[in-house]
Write a protein that holds these residues in place. Structure first.
Motif, PDB file in Angstrom:
ATOM      1  N   ALA A 135       0.804  -1.221   0.000  1.00 43.23           N
ATOM      2  CA  ALA A 135       0.000   0.000   0.000  1.00 43.23           C
ATOM      3  C   ALA A 135       0.841   1.278   0.000  1.00 43.23           C
ATOM      4  CB  ALA A 135      -0.953  -0.010   1.204  1.00 43.23           C
ATOM      5  N   PRO A 136       1.929   1.373   0.792  1.00 43.29           N
ATOM      6  CA  PRO A 136       2.735   2.610   0.730  1.00 43.29           C
ATOM      7  C   PRO A 136       3.331   2.878  -0.645  1.00 43.29           C
ATOM      8  CG  PRO A 136       3.250   1.345   2.708  1.00 43.29           C
ATOM      9  CD  PRO A 136       2.406   0.467   1.858  1.00 43.29           C
ATOM     10  N   GLU A 137       3.823   1.835  -1.298  1.00 40.17           N
ATOM     11  CA  GLU A 137       4.390   2.021  -2.629  1.00 40.17           C
ATOM     12  C   GLU A 137       3.303   2.354  -3.646  1.00 40.17           C
ATOM     13  OE1 GLU A 137       7.410   2.241  -3.671  1.00 40.17           O
ATOM     14  OE2 GLU A 137       8.211   1.944  -1.668  1.00 40.17           O
ATOM     15  N   LEU A 138       2.137   1.712  -3.513  1.00 38.92           N
ATOM     16  CA  LEU A 138       1.041   2.016  -4.422  1.00 38.92           C
ATOM     17  C   LEU A 138       0.572   3.458  -4.233  1.00 38.92           C
ATOM     18  CD1 LEU A 138      -1.063  -1.280  -4.191  1.00 38.92           C
ATOM     19  CD2 LEU A 138       0.478  -0.561  -6.020  1.00 38.92           C
ATOM     20  N   ALA A 139       0.596   3.950  -3.008  1.00 37.10           N
ATOM     21  CA  ALA A 139       0.220   5.350  -2.764  1.00 37.10           C
ATOM     22  C   ALA A 139       1.180   6.297  -3.459  1.00 37.10           C
ATOM     23  CB  ALA A 139       0.180   5.614  -1.261  1.00 37.10           C
ATOM     24  N   ARG A 140       2.446   5.950  -3.463  1.00 36.84           N
ATOM     25  CA  ARG A 140       3.434   6.785  -4.174  1.00 36.84           C
ATOM     26  C   ARG A 140       3.167   6.783  -5.670  1.00 36.84           C
ATOM     27  NH1 ARG A 140       8.476   6.003  -6.326  1.00 36.84           N
ATOM     28  NH2 ARG A 140       8.578   3.821  -5.685  1.00 36.84           N
ATOM     29  N   LEU A 141       2.538   5.710  -6.153  1.00 31.62           N
ATOM     30  CA  LEU A 141       2.202   5.611  -7.572  1.00 31.62           C
ATOM     31  C   LEU A 141       0.825   6.193  -7.881  1.00 31.62           C
ATOM     32  CD1 LEU A 141       3.442   1.971  -8.244  1.00 31.62           C
ATOM     33  CD2 LEU A 141       4.658   4.095  -8.645  1.00 31.62           C
ATOM     34  N   GLY A 142       0.205   6.810  -6.894  1.00 33.72           N
ATOM     35  CA  GLY A 142      -1.080   7.466  -7.129  1.00 33.72           C
ATOM     36  C   GLY A 142      -2.288   6.602  -6.865  1.00 33.72           C
ATOM     37  N   LEU A 143      -2.084   5.371  -6.378  1.00 32.88           N
ATOM     38  CA  LEU A 143      -3.188   4.461  -6.095  1.00 32.88           C
ATOM     39  C   LEU A 143      -3.289   4.299  -4.577  1.00 32.88           C
ATOM     40  CD1 LEU A 143      -5.372   2.546  -7.236  1.00 32.88           C
ATOM     41  CD2 LEU A 143      -3.643   0.736  -7.220  1.00 32.88           C
ATOM     42  N   VAL A 144      -4.298   4.923  -3.981  1.00 39.67           N
ATOM     43  CA  VAL A 144      -4.470   4.914  -2.522  1.00 39.67           C
ATOM     44  C   VAL A 144      -5.547   3.900  -2.165  1.00 39.67           C
ATOM     45  CG1 VAL A 144      -5.058   6.270  -0.488  1.00 39.67           C
ATOM     46  CG2 VAL A 144      -3.764   7.327  -2.372  1.00 39.67           C
ATOM     47  N   ILE A 145      -5.171   2.904  -1.365  1.00 45.52           N
ATOM     48  CA  ILE A 145      -6.109   1.862  -0.951  1.00 45.52           C
ATOM     49  C   ILE A 145      -6.075   1.736   0.564  1.00 45.52           C
ATOM     50  CG2 ILE A 145      -5.930   0.581  -3.125  1.00 45.52           C
ATOM     51  CD1 ILE A 145      -4.009  -1.325  -1.745  1.00 45.52           C
ATOM     52  N   GLU A 146      -7.200   1.237   1.116  1.00 47.64           N
ATOM     53  CA  GLU A 146      -7.292   1.026   2.561  1.00 47.64           C
ATOM     54  C   GLU A 146      -8.040  -0.278   2.809  1.00 47.64           C
ATOM     55  OE1 GLU A 146      -9.380   4.313   4.173  1.00 47.64           O
ATOM     56  OE2 GLU A 146      -7.756   5.767   3.820  1.00 47.64           O
ATOM     57  N   PRO A 147      -7.738  -0.965   3.920  1.00 43.03           N
ATOM     58  CA  PRO A 147      -8.520  -2.167   4.254  1.00 43.03           C
ATOM     59  C   PRO A 147      -9.950  -1.772   4.618  1.00 43.03           C
ATOM     60  CG  PRO A 147      -6.992  -1.615   6.020  1.00 43.03           C
ATOM     61  CD  PRO A 147      -6.657  -0.700   4.896  1.00 43.03           C
ATOM     62  N   PHE A 148     -10.914  -2.620   4.246  1.00 41.63           N
ATOM     63  CA  PHE A 148     -12.319  -2.293   4.483  1.00 41.63           C
ATOM     64  C   PHE A 148     -13.031  -3.445   5.187  1.00 41.63           C
ATOM     65  CE2 PHE A 148     -16.711  -1.103   3.254  1.00 41.63           C
ATOM     66  CZ  PHE A 148     -16.665   0.243   3.573  1.00 41.63           C
ATOM     67  N   GLY A 149     -12.243  -4.237   5.921  1.00 37.15           N
ATOM     68  CA  GLY A 149     -12.835  -5.333   6.673  1.00 37.15           C
ATOM     69  C   GLY A 149     -12.853  -6.618   5.876  1.00 37.15           C
ATOM     70  N   GLY A 150     -12.395  -7.715   6.506  1.00 36.57           N
ATOM     71  CA  GLY A 150     -12.327  -8.996   5.819  1.00 36.57           C
ATOM     72  C   GLY A 150     -11.340  -8.921   4.675  1.00 36.57           C
ATOM     73  N   GLY A 151     -11.770  -9.363   3.498  1.00 35.97           N
ATOM     74  CA  GLY A 151     -10.901  -9.286   2.334  1.00 35.97           C
ATOM     75  C   GLY A 151     -11.198  -8.098   1.452  1.00 35.97           C
ATOM     76  N   ALA A 152     -12.055  -7.179   1.911  1.00 31.67           N
ATOM     77  CA  ALA A 152     -12.440  -6.026   1.101  1.00 31.67           C
ATOM     78  C   ALA A 152     -11.363  -4.946   1.164  1.00 31.67           C
ATOM     79  CB  ALA A 152     -13.777  -5.470   1.568  1.00 31.67           C
ATOM     80  N   VAL A 153     -11.190  -4.252   0.064  1.00 29.69           N
ATOM     81  CA  VAL A 153     -10.237  -3.153  -0.037  1.00 29.69           C
ATOM     82  C   VAL A 153     -10.952  -1.961  -0.632  1.00 29.69           C
ATOM     83  CG1 VAL A 153      -8.112  -2.349  -1.133  1.00 29.69           C
ATOM     84  CG2 VAL A 153      -8.270  -4.698  -0.311  1.00 29.69           C
ATOM     85  N   ALA A 154     -10.751  -0.791  -0.033  1.00 30.48           N
ATOM     86  CA  ALA A 154     -11.371   0.436  -0.523  1.00 30.48           C
ATOM     87  C   ALA A 154     -10.364   1.218  -1.351  1.00 30.48           C
ATOM     88  CB  ALA A 154     -11.870   1.286   0.644  1.00 30.48           C
ATOM     89  N   VAL A 155     -10.740   1.569  -2.577  1.00 29.59           N
ATOM     90  CA  VAL A 155      -9.897   2.381  -3.469  1.00 29.59           C
ATOM     91  C   VAL A 155     -10.375   3.822  -3.341  1.00 29.59           C
ATOM     92  CG1 VAL A 155      -9.108   2.751  -5.825  1.00 29.59           C
ATOM     93  CG2 VAL A 155      -9.631   0.434  -5.027  1.00 29.59           C
ATOM     94  N   ARG A 156      -9.519   4.696  -2.775  1.00 27.74           N
ATOM     95  CA  ARG A 156      -9.918   6.084  -2.527  1.00 27.74           C
ATOM     96  C   ARG A 156      -9.346   7.050  -3.567  1.00 27.74           C
ATOM     97  NH1 ARG A 156     -12.781   6.652   1.821  1.00 27.74           N
ATOM     98  NH2 ARG A 156     -12.729   5.086   3.495  1.00 27.74           N
ATOM     99  N   GLU A 157      -8.180   6.742  -4.114  1.00 26.39           N
ATOM    100  CA  GLU A 157      -7.584   7.604  -5.132  1.00 26.39           C
ATOM    101  C   GLU A 157      -6.945   6.736  -6.203  1.00 26.39           C
ATOM    102  OE1 GLU A 157      -4.966  10.602  -3.562  1.00 26.39           O
ATOM    103  OE2 GLU A 157      -6.078  10.716  -1.665  1.00 26.39           O
ATOM    104  N   THR A 158      -6.961   7.242  -7.445  1.00 22.43           N
ATOM    105  CA  THR A 158      -6.332   6.536  -8.577  1.00 22.43           C
ATOM    106  C   THR A 158      -5.388   7.499  -9.288  1.00 22.43           C
ATOM    107  OG1 THR A 158      -8.158   7.135 -10.058  1.00 22.43           O
ATOM    108  CG2 THR A 158      -8.321   5.012  -8.899  1.00 22.43           C
ATOM    109  N   PRO A 159      -4.385   6.982 -10.018  1.00 24.93           N
ATOM    110  CA  PRO A 159      -3.453   7.861 -10.729  1.00 24.93           C
ATOM    111  C   PRO A 159      -4.190   8.759 -11.718  1.00 24.93           C
ATOM    112  CG  PRO A 159      -2.606   5.615 -10.663  1.00 24.93           C
ATOM    113  CD  PRO A 159      -4.014   5.563 -10.151  1.00 24.93           C
ATOM    114  N   ALA A 160      -3.901  10.055 -11.672  1.00 18.78           N
ATOM    115  CA  ALA A 160      -4.615  11.012 -12.522  1.00 18.78           C
ATOM    116  C   ALA A 160      -4.376  10.750 -13.997  1.00 18.78           C
ATOM    117  CB  ALA A 160      -4.193  12.438 -12.160  1.00 18.78           C
TER     118      ALA A 160
END
Length: 599
Positions: free
Chosen positions: A481-506
């Motif tokens: 996740a830290p490296e993906l955030a540097r690449l413009g893709l911000v993700i967070e855990p959303f419980g269980g196996g779910a992942v929330a995508v909050r930002e994507t590369p412009a």
């Protein structure tokens, strides 16, 4: 009963050594030709019969051996190449002194040699039994003749392959040695039927500087299409020098059959070096394609240990990371410098597909008299009713103007957009057909890699995308996740196996976040946990670029097409997409005219 320790006799020792050194006829050819090269030969003639099982003969014009040298040459661990004081300071192909006595232990070996200024002499050994030195007739150099290989160990014969397979292995050995020594002439003949036999391979000595001589030798060995589509490589780091040629990604093979690596002139099959070659092409070739290259690493013998394996096909560097890093960096730099350049074989395949399979002679044209020819006024009136040459009519009814062709633009000016994907461009001496999706995928990928050196700008989603993944895949993804955030893709855990995508590369615009995450998870699993992080990041960026590129089915405007062509000319490695497929095909006007019989 208690086993008794006993000393093996010399014959048994030689047969055991032969099992390590001489695996098949090609191994015998390799050892004998390397001896010839160590003796200063400038011409080596090789002949074999029945795949080398019945006969292997190697003749050279080297220094030769005296009558006193011949018996010693057939003694184990007797050699003129080292004195035994330093096994790391080796400047020759051979140094163990095992090949000739091992061959004499399992076959019928005859050596005839002459030193300049002395008489020629011959010595034979059969199944380990040494004969007497006899006078012989020879102009210069040495001739080694090996007959009935493994007759003394018949069980080994059962493990040999067919005559054809063994002959192909011999040819492969000679071609590798010919690449290592472009200034030496080689001939290879199959004399199974007797007489002069059939010429299998010939390479005359090359002249000129190192790169020119090597290019011509590689064209002779690998093929002219390789030399036409190969990039010169020259780099140095920490005492290791790398030279040679590496093929463009569009010149690739379905197996690693066009990869040749040499260390201090010695052909090697080293997994470290081959993995480095593969890593250099990782973001320009798909996993089922293999690059072509002939690379030569040269360094002080103290930096590499060649005394690792009896066949001397493996080496061990004192600092393997330097050798690996040099190959990866030098090849990636050369591929980037090549820019948009594409393989000529792509155009050849295109022309071949255009040619009719059954070519019939054209009918004899009917005689046309002057009175039957249309006048220039008639042609002009007819042309006035035809649509002007250029882009297809737009929905508004407007016709796009035809842009001039500039010699400064290798990819020319766009002329049409076909099937909502292919750009037709006119160059000064031909046409270019561009796969817009593949080309834009490479442009986006290179832009992402440049931005990834800092922080890739991102765009926040008004409503986060929730992506369901298996728990283990979600865990692996969150580790990056830290490296993906540097690449413009911000993700967070959303419980269980779910992942929330909050930002994507412009730079990707609007994308399917769920599909992107699934592709990234697949890429992480495929690359493995031991892969360098930078390699994994490049693979992830490649996946992102595929999602953000121009989609097939979208009509492009003239300015968009020309902007894409100009970006391709300025972008490294734009001649192929991230998967190694060509992004464009260039057809010369002369080739097109031949298709229509206009030459």
């Amino acid at each position: 009963m208690r086993p008794v320790i006993r000393q093996l006799d010399e014959s048994a020792i030689n047969r055991i050594a032969a099992g390590e050194v001489v695996e098949r006829p090609a191994s015998a050819v390799k050892e004998l030709v390397e001896n010839a090269l160590d003796a200063g030969a400038r011409r080596v003639d090789i002949a074999y019969a029945q795949g080398g099982k019945a006969l292997v003969r190697v003749a050279d014009d080297g220094f030769g051996m005296t009558q006193q040298d011949l018996p010693l040459a057939l003694t184990r661990h007797a050699t003129s190449k080292i004195d035994g004081s330093d096994l790391l300071n080796i400047h020759t192909f051979g140094f163990r002194g095992e090949a000739l006595p091992s061959l004499g232990a399992v076959g019928r070996l005859t050596i005839t040699s002459r030193v300049q200024g002395e008489d020629a002499a011959s010595l034979a050994i059969s199944g380990g039994r040494l004969g007497e030195v006899r006078p012989a007739a020879l102009t210069r150099g040495t001739v080694v003749e090996l007959r009935d290989l493994f007759f003394a160990t018949p069980a080994r014969l059962k493990f040999l392959r067919s005559d054809r397979a063994e002959a192909m292995a011999i040819a492969d050995v000679i071609k590798r040695l010919a690449m290592a020594e472009p200034e030496v002439s080689f001939t290879l003949r199959d004399v199974t039927g007797g007489g002069e036999g059939r010429l299998v391979f010939r390479a005359d000595a090359e002249t000129g500087d190192m790169f020119d001589a090597l290019r011509r030798r590689l064209a002779r060995v690998i093929g002219p299409d390789f030399s036409e589509n190969a990039l010169p490589i020259q780099a140095e780091r920490d005492g290791i020098r790398l030279t040679g040629y590496a093929a463009l990604p569009t010149w690739s093979r379905g197996a690693a059959v066009a990869q040749f690596l040499f260390v201090n002139g010695r052909p090697v099959l080293d997994r470290l070096l081959f993995s480095a070659l593969r890593a250099a092409y990782v973001d320009v070739l798909s996993r089922d394609r293999h690059p072509g290259a002939a690379l030569f690493l040269d360094c002080d013998p103290q930096l590499v240990d060649v005394n690792v394996h009896p066949a001397k096909s493996e080496v061990r560097f004192r600092d393997p990371t330097v050798a690996r890093g040099l190959i990866v960096t030098a090849l990636r730099h050369a591929l980037a410098e090549a820019g948009h350049r594409a393989s000529t074989t792509v155009a050849e395949a295109t022309l071949a597909a255009m040619r009719p399979q059954n070519i019939e002679p054209p009918p004899t044209p009917a005689r046309v008299y002057q009175m039957d020819r249309p006048s220039s006024q008639t042609l002009a009136r007819s042309a006035a009713y035809q649509a002007p040459i250029g882009f297809s009519e737009q929905p508004t009814g407007r016709i796009e103007p035809v842009l001039p062709v500039s010699g400064d633009h290798p990819l020319g000016a766009a002329r049409a957009h076909l099937h909502e994907n292919y750009i037709i461009a006119q160059t000064s001496d031909g046409i270019v057909i561009v796969d817009a999706h593949a080309a834009h995928e490479r442009l986006v990928y290179e832009r992402l890699k440049t931005q990834a050196q800092g922080t890739v700008p991102s765009q926040a989603l008004l409503i986060p995308d929730i992506v369901e993944l298996p728990a283990d895949e979600a865990s692996r993804l969150m580790e990056l996740a830290p490296e993906l955030a540097r690449l413009g893709l911000v993700i967070e855990p959303f419980g269980g196996g779910a992942v929330a995508v909050r930002e994507t590369p412009a730079v990707l615009g609007q994308i399917n976040a769920a599909k992107l995450l699934h592709d990234i998870v697949d890429e992480i699993a495929d690359q493995g946990t031991a892969t360098l992080l930078n390699t994994r990041i490049d693979a992830i960026l490649s996946r992102m670029a595929c999602h953000g590129s121009v989609r097939t089915g979208r009509q492009m405007r003239a300015d968009e097409m020309n902007a894409l062509l100009r970006d391709m000319e300025a972008t490294p490695m734009s001649g192929q997409c991230n998967h190694g497929r060509p992004t464009y095909v260039e057809l010369k006007l002369s080739d097109i005219e031949r298709l229509f019989g206009r030459t």
